[in-house]
Enzyme design. Structure first.
Site, PDB file in Angstrom:
ATOM      1  N   HIS A  54      13.842 -30.191 -81.148  1.00 20.01           N
ATOM      2  CA  HIS A  54      15.021 -29.494 -80.697  1.00 20.01           C
ATOM      3  C   HIS A  54      14.597 -28.172 -80.424  1.00 20.01           C
ATOM      4  O   HIS A  54      15.368 -27.168 -80.957  1.00 20.01           O
ATOM      5  CB  HIS A  54      16.227 -29.735 -81.438  1.00 20.01           C
ATOM      6  CG  HIS A  54      17.526 -29.471 -80.593  1.00 20.01           C
ATOM      7  ND1 HIS A  54      17.928 -28.190 -80.254  1.00 20.01           N
ATOM      8  CD2 HIS A  54      18.321 -30.325 -80.593  1.00 20.01           C
ATOM      9  CE1 HIS A  54      19.099 -28.421 -79.644  1.00 20.01           C
ATOM     10  NE2 HIS A  54      19.708 -29.474 -79.794  1.00 20.01           N
ATOM     11  N   GLU A 186      14.743 -32.244 -74.849  1.00 20.89           N
ATOM     12  CA  GLU A 186      14.849 -33.061 -75.978  1.00 20.89           C
ATOM     13  C   GLU A 186      14.433 -34.422 -75.373  1.00 20.89           C
ATOM     14  O   GLU A 186      15.316 -35.199 -75.160  1.00 20.89           O
ATOM     15  CB  GLU A 186      16.131 -32.927 -76.773  1.00 20.89           C
ATOM     16  CG  GLU A 186      16.558 -31.464 -77.100  1.00 20.89           C
ATOM     17  CD  GLU A 186      17.929 -31.616 -77.113  1.00 20.89           C
ATOM     18  OE1 GLU A 186      18.532 -32.511 -77.928  1.00 20.89           O
ATOM     19  OE2 GLU A 186      18.796 -30.641 -76.688  1.00 20.89           O
TER      20      GLU A 186
END
Length: 221
Positions: A54, A186
Site C-alpha cells: 500500500h 495495490e
C-alpha cells in the site's frame, strides 16, 4: 526479509492453526530503476489470503498536494473493473467501455477526478486485461511531466486508489498529507473473493504456497 507468524486458536477444536508469511523487499536485476516487494505464505489449514503493498506516490514529491496530483496522467491495462455498492464492497465484474473507469488510454486525473464515485475519486479494483497487449508489460502507469512510474505483478488485478481518507497533520519532514494528495497501485487478488465463487480463488490450503510479486519501475521519459 521480514517473517510473520500467526497462531489462530480455533474454537471448534483443540489445535492451533498457523499461517507463516514472509515479506521481502526487492531490487530488480533488470536495472536500478526497479524495486518491489514479494509476499509468500503457507498455512496448515484452509485460509483466505490476499496481501498487498500500500505504498503512496506523488511524482511531484511527498510534500505535494492535490494540486499536483491532478496533473498526473494515468493509464491502466485493464478492460474490466469491479462494480461496488454504496459501501465500496465489490458486487460483480463489468466492462470499462463507455465509463469513467476506462483508463486504457492516457487520462489526465484532473479531467475525471470529480466525476468518479461521487467525488471520492478512484478507489476501485481493476482487472488486468486477459488479452495480450502488444508492447505492454505493465499493469498500471502514472506520468507527470517527464517522470513515469509503472507497476506490474503476477496478480489478476489491482486497486487504484486516490487517497481520499488520509488526514495527517505531521508526516515526513513535518509535511501535511491531505485528501487526494497521492495515489496507490495495490496489486492483489479480487477483494471479497471469499464471498464470490465466480471470482478467482483466494483460499490457501495446506501444501500450497501463496506468492504475490509486485514490481515498480521509476524512470524519466
Amino acid at each position: 526479509m521480514m517473517m510473520m507468524n500467526d497462531d489462530d486458536d480455533d474454537d471448534d477444536d483443540d489445535e492451533d492453526e498457523k499461517i507463516n508469511i514472509a515479506i521481502q523487499w526487492l531490487r530488480s536485476s533488470r536495472g536500478g530503476d526497479e524495486f518491489g516487494v514479494q509476499y509468500r505464505a503457507e498455512t496448515d489449514a484452509p485460509t483466505p489470503v490476499n496481501l498487498t503493498c500500500h505504498c503512496y506516490f506523488n511524482l511531484a514529491g511527498h510534500s505535494a498536494s492535490r494540486k499536483e496530483l491532478v496533473k498526473h496522467t494515468f493509464q491502466l491495462n485493464a478492460d474490466r473493473y469491479l462494480k461496488v455498492d454504496q459501501d465500496f464492497i465489490p458486487t460483480r465484474e463489468e466492462s470499462v467501455e463507455n465509463t469513467v473507469f476506462d483508463l486504457r488510454q492516457p487520462t489526465l486525473l484532473g479531467d475525471v477526478i470529480d466525476s468518479v464515485n461521487g467525488g471520492v475519486a478512484f478507489d476501485n479494483y481493476f482487472c488486468v486485461s486477459r488479452s495480450a497487449t502488444d508492447g505492454i508489460d505493465w499493469h498500471a502507469r502514472a506520468t507527470l511531466d517527464d517522470i513515469c512510474l509503472e507497476m506490474r505483478s503476477n496478480q489478476p488485478g489491482f486497486q487504484f486508489y486516490n487517497n481520499y481518507y488520509i488526514d495527517v497533520d505531521e508526516g515526513k519532514e513535518g509535511c501535511e498529507y491531505r485528501r487526494h494528495s497521492s495515489f496507490a497501485f495495490e496489486a492483489h487478488n479480487y477483494p471479497d473473493a471469499v464471498n464470490h465463487p465466480e471470482f478467482p480463488n483466494c483460499v490457501l490450503r495446506p501444501g500450497e504456497t501463496y506468492l504475490n510479486e509486485i514490481t515498480f519501475k521509476l524512470y524519466t521519459l
